[in-house]
Enzyme design. Structure first.
Site, PDB file in Angstrom:
ATOM      1  N   GLY A   1      17.435  19.970   6.726  1.00  0.00           N
ATOM      2  CA  GLY A   1      18.580  19.181   6.298  1.00  0.00           C
ATOM      3  C   GLY A   1      19.522  19.038   7.471  1.00  0.00           C
TER       4      GLY A   1
ATOM      5  N   CYS B   1      13.166  24.954   8.823  1.00  0.00           N
ATOM      6  CA  CYS B   1      14.364  24.513   9.544  1.00  0.00           C
ATOM      7  C   CYS B   1      15.627  24.952   8.812  1.00  0.00           C
ATOM      8  CB  CYS B   1      14.323  23.008   9.787  1.00  0.00           C
ATOM      9  SG  CYS B   1      15.520  22.496  11.020  1.00  0.00           S
ATOM     10  N   TYR B   2      16.421  24.013   8.286  1.00  0.00           N
ATOM     11  CA  TYR B   2      17.620  24.420   7.562  1.00  0.00           C
ATOM     12  C   TYR B   2      17.268  25.332   6.389  1.00  0.00           C
ATOM     13  CZ  TYR B   2      21.914  24.247   4.877  1.00  0.00           C
ATOM     14  OH  TYR B   2      23.021  24.599   4.180  1.00  0.00           O
TER      15      TYR B   2
ATOM     16  N   HIS C   1       9.608  22.070  12.463  1.00  0.00           N
ATOM     17  CA  HIS C   1       9.197  21.158  11.387  1.00  0.00           C
ATOM     18  C   HIS C   1       7.675  21.063  11.334  1.00  0.00           C
ATOM     19  CE1 HIS C   1      13.037  19.514  10.039  1.00  0.00           C
ATOM     20  NE2 HIS C   1      13.444  19.680  11.283  1.00  0.00           N
TER      21      HIS C   1
ATOM     22  N   GLU D   1       5.971  19.743   9.081  1.00  0.00           N
ATOM     23  CA  GLU D   1       5.533  18.555   8.338  1.00  0.00           C
ATOM     24  C   GLU D   1       5.341  17.326   9.220  1.00  0.00           C
ATOM     25  OE1 GLU D   1       8.501  19.853   8.402  1.00  0.00           O
ATOM     26  OE2 GLU D   1      10.108  18.398   8.044  1.00  0.00           O
TER      27      GLU D   1
ATOM     28  N   SER E   1      -2.085  -7.640  -8.896  1.00  0.00           N
ATOM     29  CA  SER E   1      -1.572  -8.435  -7.779  1.00  0.00           C
ATOM     30  C   SER E   1      -2.648  -8.626  -6.723  1.00  0.00           C
ATOM     31  CB  SER E   1      -0.386  -7.687  -7.149  1.00  0.00           C
ATOM     32  OG  SER E   1      -0.860  -6.493  -6.546  1.00  0.00           O
ATOM     33  N   GLY E   2      -3.753  -7.915  -6.866  1.00  0.00           N
ATOM     34  CA  GLY E   2      -4.748  -7.893  -5.785  1.00  0.00           C
ATOM     35  C   GLY E   2      -4.557  -6.680  -4.906  1.00  0.00           C
ATOM     36  N   GLY E   3      -3.417  -6.002  -5.063  1.00  0.00           N
ATOM     37  CA  GLY E   3      -3.126  -4.830  -4.241  1.00  0.00           C
ATOM     38  C   GLY E   3      -3.684  -3.555  -4.853  1.00  0.00           C
ATOM     39  N   VAL E   4      -3.582  -2.487  -4.083  1.00  0.00           N
ATOM     40  CA  VAL E   4      -4.229  -1.241  -4.480  1.00  0.00           C
ATOM     41  C   VAL E   4      -3.534  -0.583  -5.678  1.00  0.00           C
ATOM     42  CG1 VAL E   4      -3.062  -0.071  -2.565  1.00  0.00           C
ATOM     43  CG2 VAL E   4      -4.971   1.042  -3.657  1.00  0.00           C
ATOM     44  N   ASP E   5      -2.215  -0.622  -5.754  1.00  0.00           N
ATOM     45  CA  ASP E   5      -1.518   0.126  -6.809  1.00  0.00           C
ATOM     46  C   ASP E   5      -1.846  -0.406  -8.208  1.00  0.00           C
ATOM     47  OD1 ASP E   5      -0.449   1.311  -4.616  1.00  0.00           O
ATOM     48  OD2 ASP E   5       1.521   0.355  -4.790  1.00  0.00           O
ATOM     49  N   SER E   6      -1.685  -1.718  -8.382  1.00  0.00           N
ATOM     50  CA  SER E   6      -1.945  -2.253  -9.720  1.00  0.00           C
ATOM     51  C   SER E   6      -3.424  -2.117 -10.062  1.00  0.00           C
ATOM     52  CB  SER E   6      -1.466  -3.703  -9.835  1.00  0.00           C
ATOM     53  OG  SER E   6      -2.107  -4.520  -8.883  1.00  0.00           O
ATOM     54  N   ALA E   7      -4.290  -2.225  -9.055  1.00  0.00           N
ATOM     55  CA  ALA E   7      -5.731  -2.122  -9.322  1.00  0.00           C
ATOM     56  C   ALA E   7      -6.096  -0.717  -9.791  1.00  0.00           C
ATOM     57  CB  ALA E   7      -6.524  -2.487  -8.064  1.00  0.00           C
TER      58      ALA E   7
ATOM     59  N   LYS F   1       0.790   7.192  -1.855  1.00  0.00           N
ATOM     60  CA  LYS F   1      -0.156   6.094  -1.598  1.00  0.00           C
ATOM     61  C   LYS F   1      -1.563   6.595  -1.248  1.00  0.00           C
ATOM     62  CE  LYS F   1      -0.270   1.534  -0.973  1.00  0.00           C
ATOM     63  NZ  LYS F   1       0.486   0.565  -1.780  1.00  0.00           N
TER      64      LYS F   1
END
Ligand code: XMP
Length: 515
Positions: free
Chosen positions: A58, A85-86, A169, A171, A223-229, A370
């Site tokens: 932070g 870290c913090y 860090h 990450e 939509s053709g995109g990955v999420d809705s599919a 994602k």
């Protein structure tokens, strides 16, 4: 939507931008994670029955007056804790160690000297630091296991209490062994079982949807995109034909995208699909519009209308209670979390639907990042062209034509875009490039020569970028040979284009899309 998730690793957010990234890294260690604010009390935390806590970095100093801190009782709950870290400093302080201003700030790549312990291997590691204060004395019962020039206590651990922490860090990718260190803490020190895998996730999400929807009916816009599919595929597995997908072809799609949805996706999922060809309606609304915001508005408004027409057709007199959406975890975190069942009211100002249609939302991806969505999509056997698809804006090619959008310009851009994608894929660059908008400067023309003829054509811009989350980006270093091939093919094969130019701007100051 109430979900039967496994015990979470809770990432406590101390501000700045680190918590989400840490949560992603925990998932990469195959453990389920959630982000919670540092204001959560010991009671709140206990109620979530966490498997472990990770305290994020932070921007504050533990000394400043309004320094965020964690309810000290949290450390008494017997839950494994890892501080970063913090979070490391606040943990040190809460447990009776000392944090001081050493006057030696460290920013950036730093050499870590390792002195045994369970977290690190070897004698030194490169790590990414960003701190002013430092822990100068570990709490009683803790062993110091690493140091740097500016941080006498750069890591500590207490294996009995299953607690440890690092000043750097882990990450970020600039700490090349960071993921290993985090994974070692979670699996070896905290003793957690890494069971959050694509197969388990998919199974669980399907069960959750089955429970939520019961014997109801649902609609999902593709939509053709990955999420809705992926969202649709999960719901299809859960409720079969009681899901109807609708796909609005707004004419701003890329080459073969409609076929990918209509043919390949349907073949892979057996989903019931209604396609609406609305390209003429969209083109009519876009005639004469070249200002980017006006364009977005025209597309957005028309989309709502078209979608509602499609939904009305899909409902066809049936009672449909649920609307499926591909909301992801970052959207949930950014909008303040919340686990309840959200409702969405259909827009009343347009025709097609009864006035009082109210859908309950089914959001099977609301806990996923994602890359997990992609992994689940692959697990469910979706076509790679959809699962691996680069991010593509909702307004489609409409915002990649600089100037007015016409059918001819769209066709031209579709051809150029297809060539660029084909060559990048052939060169094996898909994994290295976040996305590559191909842009038509329809309002610009310049002189060229082809054969014996002078041409007066448009430039095509290639905008390949690397990125982790689209918030910032760098221009991708595509090999010259690949650029040459793309340029030669576009200028030869796409009539009306006589130059191909490369965008070498990072974000900021540039955005990814041109518009
Ligand atoms: P910019 O251009 O702002 O883009 O750097 C960041 C990311 O967002 C995508 N993008 C959109 N996605 N609807 C979307 O679904 C939109 O209107 C939209 N505009 C930009 C862009 O492709 C990039 O990944």
């Amino acid at each position: 939507m109430i979900q039967q998730t496994p015990q979470p690793v809770l990432v406590v957010d101390f501000g700045a931008q680190y918590a989400q990234l840490i949560a992603r890294r925990v998932r990469e260690a195959n453990l389920y994670s959630e982000v919670i604010p540092h204001t959560a009390t010991a009671e709140d935390i206990q109620a979530k029955n966490p498997a472990a806590l990770v305290l994020s970095g932070g921007p504050s100093s533990v000394y400043s007056e309004d320094a965020p801190s964690l309810d000290p009782e949290v450390f008494e709950l017997g839950i494994p804790v890892f501080g970063i870290c913090y979070g490391f400093q606040t943990m040190a302080q809460a447990l009776g160690g000392t944090v001081a201003e050493t006057g030696k700030r460290e920013y950036g790549r730093t050499q870590l000297m390792i002195d045994g312990g369970a977290l690190h291997e070897g004698e030194t590691n490169m790590v990414w630091m960003s701190h002013g204060d430092a822990v100068t004395e570990a709490p009683a019962g803790f062993t110091v296991t690493a140091s740097t020039n500016g941080a006498p206590v750069a890591a500590f651990e207490n294996l009995e209490k299953k607690m440890a922490g690092v000043q750097y860090h882990p990450e970020v990718k600039h700490s090349p062994h960071g993921q290993e260190v985090l994974t070692r803490f979670l699996t070896e020190v905290a003793g957690l079982e890494p069971t959050w895998t694509a197969e388990n996730i998919a199974e669980q999400l399907i069960d959750d949807v089955r429970e939520q929807v019961g014997d109801g009916h649902a609609i999902c816009g593709l939509s053709g995109g990955v999420d809705s599919a992926v969202a649709a595929a999960i719901v299809q597995r859960a409720i079969g034909d009681r899901l109807t997908c609708v796909f609005v072809d707004h004419g701003l799609l890329r080459k073969y995208e409609r076929q990918q949805v209509e043919t390949d996706f349907v073949a892979a999922t057996d989903v019931r699909l209604i396609t609406m060809d609305e390209s003429e309606a969209f083109l009519a609304k876009l005639a004469g519009v070249s200002e980017p915001e006006a364009k977005r508005k025209a597309i957005g408004n028309e989309f709502i209308r078209a979608f509602e027409r499609a939904v009305a057709q899909a409902m066809d007199g049936k009672e449909v209670e649920f609307l499926v959406q591909g909301t992801l975890y970052p959207d949930v975190v950014e909008s303040g979390g919340g686990n309840g069942t959200s409702m969405i009211k259909s827009h009343h100002n347009v025709g097609g639907l009864p006035d009082d249609v109210e859908f309950k939302l089914v959001e099977p991806l609301r806990l996923l990042f994602k890359d997990e969505v992609r992994a689940v999509g692959r697990e469910l056997g979706l076509p790679e062209a959809i699962v691996g698809r680069q991010p593509f804006p909702g307004p489609g090619l409409g915002i990649r034509i600089i100037g007015e959008v016409t059918k001819e310009r769209l066709d031209l851009l579709r051809d150029a875009d297809f060539i660029a994608r084909e060559e990048m894929t052939a060169a094996g660059l898909d994994d290295q490039v976040w996305q590559c908008p191909v842009v038509l400067l329809a309002d610009v023309r310049s002189v060229g020569v082809q054969g014996d003829f002078r041409t007066y054509g448009h430039p095509i811009v290639l905008r390949p970028v690397t990125s982790e989350d689209a918030m910032t980006a760098d221009w991708a270093r595509i090999p010259y040979e690949v650029l040459e091939k793309i340029s030669t093919r576009i200028t030869n094969e796409v009539e009306g284009v006589n130059r191909v130019v490369l965008d070498v701007t990072s974000k900021p100051p540039g955005t990814i899309e041109w518009e």
